[in-house]
Design an enzyme around this catalytic site. Structure first.
Site, short mmCIF file in Angstrom:
data_model
loop_
_atom_site.label_atom_id
_atom_site.label_comp_id
_atom_site.label_asym_id
_atom_site.label_seq_id
_atom_site.Cartn_x
_atom_site.Cartn_y
_atom_site.Cartn_z
N GLY A 18 -6.18 15.96 -11.42
CA GLY A 18 -5.03 16.42 -10.63
C GLY A 18 -4.67 17.87 -10.92
CG ASP A 35 -1.15 8.12 -15.50
OD1 ASP A 35 -1.53 9.29 -15.68
OD2 ASP A 35 -1.89 7.12 -15.64
CB CYS A 83 -7.70 15.89 16.71
SG CYS A 83 -8.84 17.19 17.19
CD GLU A 94 -17.45 14.35 19.03
OE1 GLU A 94 -16.30 14.37 19.51
OE2 GLU A 94 -17.68 14.43 17.82
CG HIS A 111 -5.82 18.36 13.04
ND1 HIS A 111 -6.28 17.12 12.68
CD2 HIS A 111 -6.78 18.92 13.81
CE1 HIS A 111 -7.48 16.93 13.19
NE2 HIS A 111 -7.81 18.01 13.89
CD GLU A 141 -3.61 16.12 10.44
OE1 GLU A 141 -2.90 16.17 11.46
OE2 GLU A 141 -4.86 15.99 10.48
N1 GLN Z 1 -14.77 15.37 17.49
C1 GLN Z 1 -13.70 15.87 18.30
C2 GLN Z 1 -13.91 17.31 18.72
O1 GLN Z 1 -14.70 18.02 18.15
C3 GLN Z 1 -12.37 15.73 17.57
C4 GLN Z 1 -12.26 16.58 16.35
C5 GLN Z 1 -11.13 16.21 15.45
O2 GLN Z 1 -10.59 15.10 15.56
N2 GLN Z 1 -10.75 17.06 14.55
O3 GLN Z 1 -13.27 17.76 19.64
#
Ligand code: GLN
Length: 565
Positions: A26, A252, A392, A416, A518, A520
């Site tokens: 960590g 911990d 995504c 894809e 994203h 996150e």
């Molecule tokens: N594989 C998909 C793309 O390239 C989604 C990528 C992802 O989820 N980061 O568009």
């Protein structure tokens, strides 16, 4: 032989964090926690991670190898520790904050070809080590100047591949002189059950190894399951050439966010500031204490399923897991995450796996494996009106599912997974069509998105223009906008420059939202991302309507919150 002596005049202080005995102690959390404490004492702090592997960046690595690839605003694909730095320090990192052996050699070789070293033999010492030092200094300047740069060295002392980095930080300390640098070494003091004792030998050996290289650590942080008694501290201090108060307990804890509080109780910040001759103001730490209190004492419980492909290695979803912790805090809710391998849904159908959850998240990913399972899961939650969040690839799967089952385009797919599909509702972006090299070539980093008024997305963000981080090659195909919209899919966010769909939602559903970016990567410990916050809120509402009696009885089973790693 020192090429560049500028750093001697540089007044920025440097802290170097190494790890010994075993990996996964960590270091990233330790470094981030110290960063939080020093920031709280009034200093401008930045961080840099040095990774000894030869890949230029982790972008081309399989998530099973490396865990998540963390994307910064400036589009760098970096080590997941940068996610901890951002979340703990509430500060954006960039390309400059992560350096690999691959990058160091790449720039040294480029300079050699350009003739910069003309006449000289290019060697690990001084050319590679100078380049490493240059990267460390640069991290202290860009976006700065900073009072303190915390440098985390990846790998474990004793690894062959981290030697040039250790040599570079040794030289660095020598060049800037006493009072400017601090070396912290993270080790483990294991408890041997059969002997009923804690053992200090691995720590002694690891420090010996470090001293062989010429680095005497100033502070040891000892990871341990049990209390580090005064006797043990004194023994470690004696063998490692340190006063016992510089031997810090790294016990911990049940949540990683407790680590700064523990370190503060051990006076780690005082010790570091004393070594650096820095006078630090004592500031209020209650927000952080409140955060930990809320994590440990939630009022409600929800269960959310993450349906993905890399579920065997939780580090692949590190930022998502942490985002749920932050969102849980803002909803005073413990989010119990369950991980479902999408291939199992393909095999068993969706119902058996997700009938008892309060929400489903389909995260990002690459390649065809598990796609049909994700689509089945999305069909199930759309029809059963269970909160859904697609990130995504999750958005892309939601569009495919909707095209197939609502718009009756049965063969709809992404190019894809099916390059010859007759209905490529998800297609390669125009600018990606001639891209052949894999490293750093996706649509990457922070991009603007304009949110339509009167949509759920607008309510969530409360503003029209947002910036979010991307990492993908494929997009919703413009030729299918009309049919998708006519059947009720709402495109709630668009990229203003490229006219690309960035957000989708459905309005005959309690909470069905997808985003091409994203979120996150932008959630912070003290500031949950609005999409995660509102998704958890929707899951709480769903739970209260569907399982009202359960909420106070359930106990946390969230494994992610039970280890510091
Ligand atoms: N594989 C998909 C793309 O390239 C989604 C990528 C992802 O989820 N980061 O568009």
């Amino acid at each position: 032989m020192v090429e560049d002596t500028n750093i001697i005049k540089d007044r920025t202080r440097y802290i170097f964090i190494t790890g010994g005995v075993v990996s996964a102690l960590g270091k990233g959390i330790a470094a981030s926690s110290l960063g939080v404490l020093l920031k709280n004492r009034g200093f401008k702090v930045t961080m840099i991670k040095l990774d000894p592997y030869i890949n230029v960046d982790p972008g081309t690595m399989n998530p099973f190898q490396h865990g998540e690839v963390f994307v910064t605003d400036d589009g760098a694909e970096t080590d997941l520790d940068l996610g901890h730095y951002e979340r703990f320090l509430d500060q954006s990192m960039g390309r400059v904050n992560n350096t690999t052996t691959g990058q160091i050699y790449e720039s040294v070789i480029l300079k050699e070809r350009r003739g910069d070293y003309l006449g000289k033999t290019v060697q690990v010492i001084p050319h590679i080590t100078n380049e490493i030092k240059r990267h460390i200094r640069q991290a202290g300047r860009e976006g700065g100047p900073f009072h303190v740069v915390i440098t985390e060295i990846g790998g474990t002392v004793g690894d062959i591949e981290s030697l040039p980095f250790l040599e570079a930080i040794r030289q660095f300390g020598l060049e800037i002189g006493r009072g400017q640098a601090v070396y912290i070494h993270l080790t483990i003091v294991p408890y041997i059950k059969s002997a009923g004792e804690m053992k200090t030998k691995p720590t002694q050996h690891s420090v010996m190894k470090l001293r062989e290289i010429g680095i005497q650590p100033d502070i040891l942080i000892c990871r341990t399951e049990h209390k580090l008694t005064q006797d043990i501290r004194a023994k470690i201090g004696l063998f490692c050439n340190l006063p016992s108060h510089a031997v810090i307990e790294g016990r911990d804890v049940s949540t990683i966010y407790e680590v700064p509080i523990r370190y503060k109780a051990e006076h780690l910040d005082d010790l570091v500031l004393d070594k650096l001759n820095l006078p630090g103001a004592e500031n209020d730490f209650t927000r952080w204490i409140d955060l930990v209190d809320k994590i440990k004492n939630p009022k409600k419980q929800v269960k959310i399923a993450i349906c993905g492909k890399y579920v065997g290695l939780k580090d692949s979803y590190k930022s998502i897991i942490e985002s749920f912790t932050h969102a849980g805090v803002e909803n005073e809710t413990n989010v119990n995450l369950i991980f479902i391998n999408a291939e199992e849904i393909e095999r068993d159908g969706a119902e058996i796996h997700i009938k008892n959850v309060d929400g489903v998240l389909v995260p990002g990913g690459f390649g065809q494996r598990g796609i049909e399972g994700k689509i089945l899961a999305i069909q199930y939650v759309r029809e059963k009106k269970i909160p859904f969040f697609g990130i995504c690839l999750g958005l892309q799967c939601a569009v495919i599912e909707f095209a197939r089952h609502v718009c009756h385009l049965e063969k709809a797919n992404s190019r894809e997974f099916s390059p010859d599909t007759c209905h490529p509702v998800i297609d390669l972006m125009e600018e990606q069509k001639n891209v052949h090299s894999l490293g750093g070539t996706m649509r990457l980093g922070s991009q603007p998105c304009i949110i339509k008024k009167d949509t759920r997305s607008f309510d969530i963000y409360g503003q029209e223009r947002i910036m979010e981080r991307h990492r993908h090659r494929y997009e919703v195909n413009v030729q299918y906008y009309e049919i998708l919209e006519k059947n009720g899919m709402i495109f709630s966010g668009f990229n203003p420059d490229l006219e690309l769909v960035e957000m989708i939602e459905l309005n005959d559903h309690p909470w069905f939202v997808g985003c091409q970016f994203h979120p996150e990567f932008k959630s912070r410990a003290l500031k949950a991302h609005p999409l995660f916050r509102e998704f958890v809120k929707a899951a709480v509402n769903f739970h209260e309507i569907n399982h009202p009696q359960k909420n106070t009885k359930e106990k946390s089973t969230s494994k992610e919150k039970s280890s510091e790693s």
